[in-house]
Structure formats: C-alpha cells, structure tokens
Design a protein around this motif. Structure first.
Motif, PDB file in Angstrom:
ATOM      1  N   TYR A  72       0.795  -1.252  -0.080  1.00 41.75           N
ATOM      2  CA  TYR A  72       0.012   0.032   0.060  1.00 41.75           C
ATOM      3  C   TYR A  72       0.976   1.046  -0.183  1.00 41.75           C
ATOM      4  N   ARG A  80      -3.015  -1.227  -4.331  1.00 38.64           N
ATOM      5  CA  ARG A  80      -4.191  -1.602  -3.605  1.00 38.64           C
ATOM      6  C   ARG A  80      -4.978  -2.873  -3.816  1.00 38.64           C
ATOM      7  N   GLU A 109      -8.452   8.858  -1.805  1.00 40.40           N
ATOM      8  CA  GLU A 109      -6.816   8.395  -1.659  1.00 40.40           C
ATOM      9  C   GLU A 109      -5.975   9.679  -1.083  1.00 40.40           C
ATOM     10  N   ASP A 110      -6.320  10.796  -1.401  1.00 37.23           N
ATOM     11  CA  ASP A 110      -5.436  11.737  -1.061  1.00 37.23           C
ATOM     12  C   ASP A 110      -5.444  12.121   0.709  1.00 37.23           C
ATOM     13  N   LEU A 111      -6.558  11.397   1.321  1.00 35.68           N
ATOM     14  CA  LEU A 111      -6.880  11.564   2.615  1.00 35.68           C
ATOM     15  C   LEU A 111      -6.433  10.378   3.466  1.00 35.68           C
ATOM     16  N   ASN A 112      -5.786   9.466   2.636  1.00 34.74           N
ATOM     17  CA  ASN A 112      -5.485   8.279   3.331  1.00 34.74           C
ATOM     18  C   ASN A 112      -3.985   7.487   3.124  1.00 34.74           C
TER      19      ASN A 112
END
Lengths: 237, 237, 237, 237, 237, 237
Positions: E23, E28, F59-62
């Motif tokens: 990841y 993913r 995606e950008d927050l994780n």
C-alpha cells in the motif's frame, strides 16, 4: 373477488401510495423487488394473481419436446389463467433464461389476462413491448426457459421478487413496478389510496407553488387541513 | 468464414430463436448474460468475434501515459479488428470502469466493425448512442478503463457475460441482447432459425387471431401443419 | 465555494472526462457506482454536495407518524439544502425502499437545489421524470423509505455508490451518471476537463474523417499537435 | 426405493465422484450450491429427499402463535418425514432467518431422518453440531424462520441451492457438500461411483508414489490398466 | 528469480504486513479477495506464480473424454508447473464447479509446487486438507471443472480474486489468505515486511502490557523509538 | 445502563432465543447479517455498543501517515471505547480491506472492551483468534483499512450487517453471530430469554427422549405445562 369499483380505484393510484397504505398495516414486503415494465402504456395493471411456479430445470426432463405435452404446466397455466387475472411467475429471481416469450404473452393477452409479471426475464421483449398487455420483468432473457426453469405448479402460493404472492391477491403495476395487495385488504387499501392520492395531488400543487413541506406534508398544521378542504371543494374530488 | 447468405439470415432472426436452435444441440450458455444495446437501431448486429481480454489493472502499469505506446493492446486491438467483425471485450463482468469510450467505438465504426460488446460498461454512452454501430454493454461506466482494467490479450478465447467466446464465433445482437454461435454451426443454425422464425410468425398471427397454443405451438395437431403449409404458400415464405 | 466560471465549465464536460482528470491525480473512486439519470434533460447537474445519511430502519422508531415531527432529519434536510446544492443521499446502496418521492424532490426543485442523487431508489419516478430537476438513482423503489431507511445525519461525510462524498464536494451528473470532485480541486479539474474536451472533440472529428487513433489519441505525433492548433484556431476554441 | 446395497455404496463415495458420474449422463446442476456441513461426523449422509418449501413470509400470517397450529406445515413436515429420509428445505437461498433450529433437528434425528439440508441457514447451530444427524446449510441464522420464511408445501418438487430436488431423489452429503441423484439413476450411479472410487484410490496411491498423471488419469496407457488390474487383485477390491 | 533469502523472509511475515508495505508503494489490489486456506499447516506458502486460465466451458468441447488428451491445458499445466512455484488458477471467481481435485493437487505436491490457489473452489477438499501442500480457494465445489470451466491458457497474466497476477509474481499465503507481490519488488517488500514485523511484535508486547497505542503505533513519540531500540537489542532482532 | 443482572442473563442465552423475543415485539432486523465469531471461546459477548463509522476512503486523505495523528478517529475510538462496551464497526459490509487488526483489538481487550464486531473483515485474524476478546466479522481481510475505509464518526448511530445499531444498544454475540437489543428493552428481553431458555432446555430433553413436538413446542397441551412445571421443580430452575 375484485370488484369493479376497487379495480377502478386501483387504476388511478401509484404503487408508491399503495406501499404506504400497506406499510401502515404492517406490510413491508409486498413490493416485487427489481422488476420494471417492459413498455409502460400509461395505464395501471390491476388484477388478481394467477401464479406459475418454476423450479430449477433438470436436463433429462427438459428437452424441447416437452412442449408437445398439452398438459405441460407452462402451457396449461397460460390456457387456464382467467380473464382479468395477472399471470405471476416465480422464476426464483433467475433471469439467465426466459420465463416466457412473446407468443405466450400474446396468448395471455388474447385470453384477457390483465398482465404478466416475472421476477426473472422474458424473451422476445421487443415484440412484447408492442403488445397491449402490461408486462413486468427483471431484464430480457433470450434463452428458452427450459435452460434454467421447469414449470412445476399452477396457482399455488409463491414468492416473486421476494414478495409473497397468494393466488387471488390483487396485483397492481404502474410505471415503476408491481405491488401485491393481500386479497382481503384490497377494498380498504384501494379506498385509502385514492384518498391519499387526492391529498398528495393537493400537496404537490402547493409545493410547486412554493409552500414548505413542514406542516403541509403530513398535514400537521390546521391551515393545511382548511386549505385542503377548500381545494377538494374546488376540484370536486 | 461467415457467408453473406448466413449473415443475411442472421440479420432477420432473434437471439431468442437462435438460443432455442442452440439449445436443441446442447448449448445452454451461449447467451451473453446481462448486456443490452446502448441504443438499438432496429437492425441486428452480426459478425465474427474479434476479442480483447482485460485483466485487473495494476497501478504501476497503468498511468495514463500507457496510451502513448502504439502497441498498447487496447489501441492495437481497435486498429486490428477486421471489417465486419464484432469487437468482444472480456471485462470480467466488472462495470466499475469503462471498457472503452466513444472515440474508440467511433474508430471501430469507421474501420467497418460490425459492432462492439462488453460485459462491463462503456463510457461516453450518449455519444456512442449516436454512432451508427451496434454497441452492447452492462451499464455506463465513466471512469477510464485503466482504473480497473488492463488490456492483455488480443483475439484469444475469452468469457463474456459467462458465455464462452472463441475468435471467429458468430456474434448476433438484437434489441434484447447478444448470443454467440460456435463458428462451425453458424450456417445450419442460421438456416434453422429462419425456418423457426417463419413458423413463429405464423403462430403469432394465429394466436392474435384467437387460436389456442395447444396443438399450435408446437405443431402437434395435424391441422396446424396443414394451416402452416397454406400460410407459407400464401405469404410466399 | 463553487464559482460561476467553474460551474459553467462543468456544465460542458462529461463525467468520463472528469474521471480521467481525477485519475491523473490519483483518484479512482469518485464515480458514484450504479446510478443513472431518471430522465436526462440534456444539461449537466452541477453543484456542491449537501448530504443526508440513512441508517437501517428500526421498526419502533419508524411509524408513518414520524413525519409529523418537523425536525425529522429527512424533512429538515430537504428544507435546509441550500439553493444550488446537490442533495446526495447515502442509502447504503439499498433500493428495496425509496430514498424519497416526488413531493420532496419537487420541494428541492422549488427551493433551487441543483439536483438529487441516491445510491438507492426514488419512488414516484414517473412524476420525478417530469420535474425540471436532475435526479439520479439506482432503480425505482415504491415502498416508503421508513420500510428500510431511517434518516439520521444531515450534511456529514458519507458514502454514495462506493464513492466518498464530503459536504461541499462538487457533484457533476450527465447522461451517464454522477461524479464527485473534491472541493479543493474543482477549479483546476474543471479547467483541465474543458481543455481535454476541446481535444477530444478534435479527435472525434478526425476519427470520423477516417484517421487512425495511433499518434492521434493521445497526440504522440507532431502532426497531431500541428493539426490540433490549426483546428482550435479555426474553431475559435 | 433406496436399496440397502445402494445406500451402502453411497456411504463410501464422495460427492465429487458422484458429480462426475452424473456429468457423464448430462446432469450439470445436481450439486446443491453453497451449503456445507455444520459439523461433519465422518460418515456420508444418504437418503431419499423429503422436501419442505418456504415462500416469503407475510407479516399478518406469521405471528409466533402460528406454531400453536399442529397442522403448521413446518411442524407437520418434521413429524411426517419418514425414517431414513433426508429433510430438504427450499429456503430460496435466503439465510437472513433460520430454516429451522436445534429442537426440530433433534426431533428429526429421533424420528430417524438421515439428515437435514437447507440452502438458507439453521439457528442453534452449536447445538446442532452436537447432534448425531448430518446437517448442511449456508450459514448460521439466528432469527426465527417466521421473519422471512413461511412454510407452504410439503414434499413437492423444489429447488435447493439452484439444484432441482424431487421427492424421492437420493441425497448424498459428505465433508464438502450435498448432491442430488435422480431417483431412477441411484443404483447405477452408486455402482459406477464405487468403481470410480476404486480407480481414484489407485491413482492417488500412484501419484503419491510419484507417477505422472499423463496416461494414468485417465488411464489412456495400457500399462495403467495392467497395473490397476494387479492393484485390484492385490487389494481385493 | 525468488532468492532463498527473500523466500525465508516471506515465510515469517503476514499477508497483512505485506499488504501495508505494498500500500505504501501505491498497490491496493494485490490481495486475492475471498479465498482462504483449506487447512492451514502453520507455515506460509511462498513461491512465484505459475498460472492457469479458465474460460467458461462450452458443452461440445468438454465431454469427460477431453482428459484423454495429454495436451489438455489443465493436465499439461499441472505437469509443467515448476518446483517451488505456486499454481494460481483464474476461475473467474466461479465456484459452481471445481478448479481441480485432490489427485491434481497431490501431483502438484509431489512435483514440488509450493502451493495452489483458485478464486473458485476445489473438490475432494477433505483429501486436499490432508495433503502437505498449502491450498487456497473460495469454497468446496464437487462438480467436475468441465461443468463450468475450460482450461485455455498456461502461464499468462490473469486475474485471481480481482487481483492481477503475472507469471513470476511472488505469491504469499498465510492463515488468512493470499497476496501477490510484483516480481521486481519482492526483495524490498520482504525486507521491509520483516522490519515491520519486528516492530509490530514489539508493539503487540507493549499493548498487552497496557500501553496506549497513541504515540506507540505508529511510533510518533521519541520514547517509543528509544524503547524499541532497547527491545531489539534485548531480543536480538 | 446495562445492569449486572441483565448482563449475567444475557451471558446464558442464545442469539436465536433473543431474536425470537425481539420478533415478538416487532423487531425483525436486529441480527447482524453475515458475521461470525473468529474463534468462539464458549462464553457470550455482552455489552453496550460503542460505534465507529467508516466511509469510503479517498486516496489523498489516506496515506499511511494519517495514523501519526493522535486524533485519527480510528485510533481515538479505540482509546475512548469504555470498558465493558462492544466496539461495533460500520464497514458498509465491505470486506475488501480490514476494519482493524490484532494490535487495535489487543488494545481494546486490554482496555476492557467486551468485544469487537465489524460487518467487514479483520486482519491478523490468527492473532485475534488467540486473544481473550470475542471478535466477530465477515471474513479475513489483510489489506490495511486505508485501502477502502476512512474512519469518520465515533459513537453515532450506524448500520452493521443491515441491522440498526444505536450507541448504548446491548450487543450480544454467541457461537452463531451477533444480535442488537434496543437499550430500553434489554432488561425485559433478557428476562424473557432466560425463561424461554429454561423451556427450550426442557423441550430439548423431552424431544431427545422421543416425544413429538406437537403439543410440546409450543406448549399447547395441558400435559406439557404440567410436565414443565414438574421439571422446573426438579431442576430448580
């Protein structure tokens, strides 16, 4: 027995309104899930259920020659479905093969059936779309029913789209889908749905005129009741 | 090789009729499950299968820049699909991202392809609907194919909607869906389907005139055979 | 804040193009899966998300009388949704019962909402189809929402069709479906999508004229760039 | 009628071997999909099918008080299931509520039933696991069957896990799952399966000794046939 | 090439830890969804992927006699799978029929394969459970693979449980499931996973001693780093 | 507030019995669908619900670095879950990535949580199986939760396996699965379930002794009531 009065009422109301009337009485699963009209003709389908039950087909019992037997349950059911009835097929929600095709649906139409419903799929759907009989299903399925389905029982209680359907239950279809009204409740549900429809028409008109739904829908404000009474008077409904 | 005669015959028959002809020969899974025409133009899609196989996309191999490679299998397949062929995409029934968009479908049209089929979804479907090429899929899918799909093999045997598709198999689409005829059977299936269609047209006419299906469909009564012979004579079919 | 300029740009581009612009920035799940327009009116839906979250209904908390409470979250949300916003309902992808019906959708329209989206289903869809507000859902669902859904939270981050939706994210719907643009990227994504659309229009024209996609799409050949510059000049885009 | 000889044979063979014997005769759907033993006791379940059909439950017909009716089909079926039979429940593959619980399964055990199968789920499965009766289902389901299921027919042809089941068909369960043998084929299938098992045991032994499967399985090499004959001789099988 | 050092490292780490390491690098979808070990033996499965691709079976091409052909791809693949490799079957997530049975799995074991994986189901699973070869699948499937599957390609890139699998990718299975490491990353992922495992073991010990996860996991507090360094020293890891 | 008396009662009864007690009061959806214990320890899980809500991950927050934030809702929730509570995760039934792993579950155990439930999947399940805390999920999921899930809300009303869960509802898990008792009914449901269990134990004993279920279960015969009273006397229950 479906009275003419009740049939007429059910012609004018939506499955959504009927669903709410049923919900008030504790019925949550009467809407046939995941079916839609093949080509909605603008008028509701209404009639008592006449059912056909399919089971999974076994290969040795389902050569195409089975239809040479006049007593084959699928053909027999089509010839026995009473005028005015809705032909409801329990296809176990399996649309990999057809529940029936345009010839049988045409025969049902000619015999006076009020409509056909399957929780699987019909074949020859472009032809069915052109017939003057309401038809509801999940999706088109060209393969012959013998591929997956074997007709086994006529006019027994069945499931259709996860809804319970007893012979004689009143089946109503509109532009959205199909709902099943327990036979003994048809008259009172029809009556209530007509009343609800009048009110919803009033509400819709007011909402389009700019009124808030709060106090209007449901009519928790006194003024709403006053306005509605005046509106009914004016509209003669 | 698909002869002009067979192509013409397959233009006039339905996937339902073809499914029954195949069923008689023991084929139960040739109908591509869960696809429908984006905008049916009234004429059947007919052509030999030319296939593209997708596998699940791996992130490092699928930046948008991959399409700068002229040898990228998706683009290469589009440029290699022979005129007259049906472009069949094995999308593993996954419609979360597009199998292709309107530009590639337009290119296939210009190159003379007979149609496109995916068991996933296309993007730009309003544009595809306006193109003069038959297109079948599961549901619209706006995301670029790279999100989920990686083109990996051109013109190999694949699965599409649970049906086996070998390059060169004859693919027929109508207003309902798509069926795959094993190449070596195309001529005889087409011939039989045309004959079946003539009979079904006769039956439909009789049913609409009020005749029972018993003895008529299938033609187990002698009178049916007599009437059908006369009808063919009269209609010149 | 959604600027008029960005709103105007987003009116002219497709969800497919937006999906690619988002994909380039690493976003793979912004397309709301498995929803479609009830009756596409030819113009994109564009607006910031205003959300409503449903949880599974508990029977004792959901008699029809709950709507007599003016503070019921479903009704409250409808009355609080700001003009210009898109009303997004997290229905847990469950279309067994309605997310809302035509009266609430009409109220949202009158209040100036830019559109409604549910990953479940709406009821009264023939009426909704006639309203001048873009509406997207999975499939019609006649049963009242109380059957399955309980409104619980207003304008919190939710999931809709497997996509993350934060209040204020810019929601765009076209003839295919709906995509969610993270708020902070709306301007740049809109700008880029307009540019991409110009190029795609050029490519489409060339493809329809017979040009190969190799070297053209993407523009890996120098000549493509030259031709595109000339085309823009000529078209004034 | 299931003879003791056939029952004994079916005790010693696997559902996999039976599936192949059925496949050779054109049967592809006799394996009940997606069920497994609750606690396999090491011995096959074998017996003729005695069926119970469930339909979707309607709320007004399914208060808990229905079980006070001695003629309720679920209870009646349990009391009528013949010793030696396998009790097969058509739960429409719906495991949201129980097909039955430990008390009914215990009663079936005491009455001499050979086993129970549901394509839904049983409740009280820890207790069922401790009973000396083979039990197969999809997954545990604590809610009472009335929540979702209504018993409607006893010993009619049904579907179970997509397989057709006729009363009297021979049902065999092993450590993997359950298969249904058409009644009229039970003897010959049992006989053939025993023979196949002998050969597979021989093959397994040879494979574990290091022999290639080519020429061995199937026995296309003459030497394999010779070795097998010798092995049978030696093993007395 | 999978080095012995990397293989040894991958024997000691979990698929969960590997998933996180992947990841971090943007991967993913490398976890094979919905498979589990038939009988976990306590040791990880590790090896490069050797693949077999199935397509939907066509009836005329799949009589049981096909296995008399030594070149049948299923049998050929089993005989060609290199020692140390993991045999990965793309069964299109379809577990209605077997991907393989105990005899083929035994042969793979004897030939030195490191394990077998299918996103469908194996048959003879009680026998497979007793073999000393790691085996992963979705659920038992007694019907012969010919019922649904046709082996078509050996050692091509495939999908397995929605994960992309290229020949030579390193496949690791533990007590939970199976993950696929892109070949070129195997060494660095293995190295990192071992390091992560050491830290996770430290964290687990501290958590069981009562320490909060805040500041500990991840190690955002300086003290955590100090303690971890001391712990490694003490443990010699 | 969950009293010690009620907790003790709920320790001794099954989810099946509780489901029936709830059904009698009109609750049909309190059983969490499709979860099972990772390793049942023989004792029921009982405690008030403390919830965590996930939404789809953007995606950008994780990136993995999010966990460096001590206020990250997943970590915060774990540290705030009160002793005695059951930690219930709304994972939208999505088991493609983990809801949590063994370290967080261990922390919850150490902090005194009564159990953990997710309608998705946990990772590190072999380690979780060894911990002395009841854990329920759908299936193992090795990928880090960030792949699919973003923790967004702590202790709000949620859905879990299609059941409504309000903070403070009493959650009970046994060897089959998990059920949710509305907080205000916990005492009376517990009391009734204990009584029902006594009767079911009596019935089971009688059934195993050979008595018919008719008249016994339910106790419609007078003799049953007499026998039961005597049995209670004798057993001191």
């Amino acid at each position: 027995m479906l009275s003419t009065a009740t049939r007429d009422k059910l012609k004018q109301v939506s499955t959504a309104t009927l669903a709410t009337a049923l919900y008030k009485r504790g019925f949550r699963n009467q809407y046939i899930q995941n079916v839609h009209p093949i080509a909605f003709k603008g008028e509701n389908m209404v009639g008592p259920a006449f059912t056909l039950r399919y089971m999974p087909a076994r290969e040795d019992l389902n050569p195409v020659s089975v239809f040479q037997d006049r007593a084959h349950p699928q053909r027999k059911a089509v010839e026995e479905c009473p005028p005015g009835a809705v032909f409801v097929v329990d296809s176990r929600k399996d649309a990999r093969a057809a529940s029936a095709g345009s010839i049988l649906v045409a025969r049902l139409m000619v015999r006076g059936a009020a409509g056909v419903v399957s929780d699987g799929g019909f074949r020859d759907t472009p032809d069915i779309a052109a017939l003057a009989i309401p038809s509801y299903h999940q999706r088109p399925a060209a393969p012959t029913n013998l591929t997956v389905h074997q007709a086994i029982d006529i006019n027994v209680p069945v499931g259709c789209g996860d809804a319970p359907v007893f012979p004689g239950d009143i089946v109503v279809g509109d532009g959205e889908g199909v709902i099943v009204i327990p036979a003994h409740l048809a008259d009172e549900i029809a009556e209530e749905a007509v009343e609800m429809t009048v009110f919803e028409d009033f509400v819709t008109e007011k909402v389009l005129e700019g009124r808030t739904i709060l106090g209007l829908y449901p009519a928790t404000e006194e003024q709403t009741k006053v306005d509605f009474a005046a509106w009914r008077q004016e509209k003669g409904r």
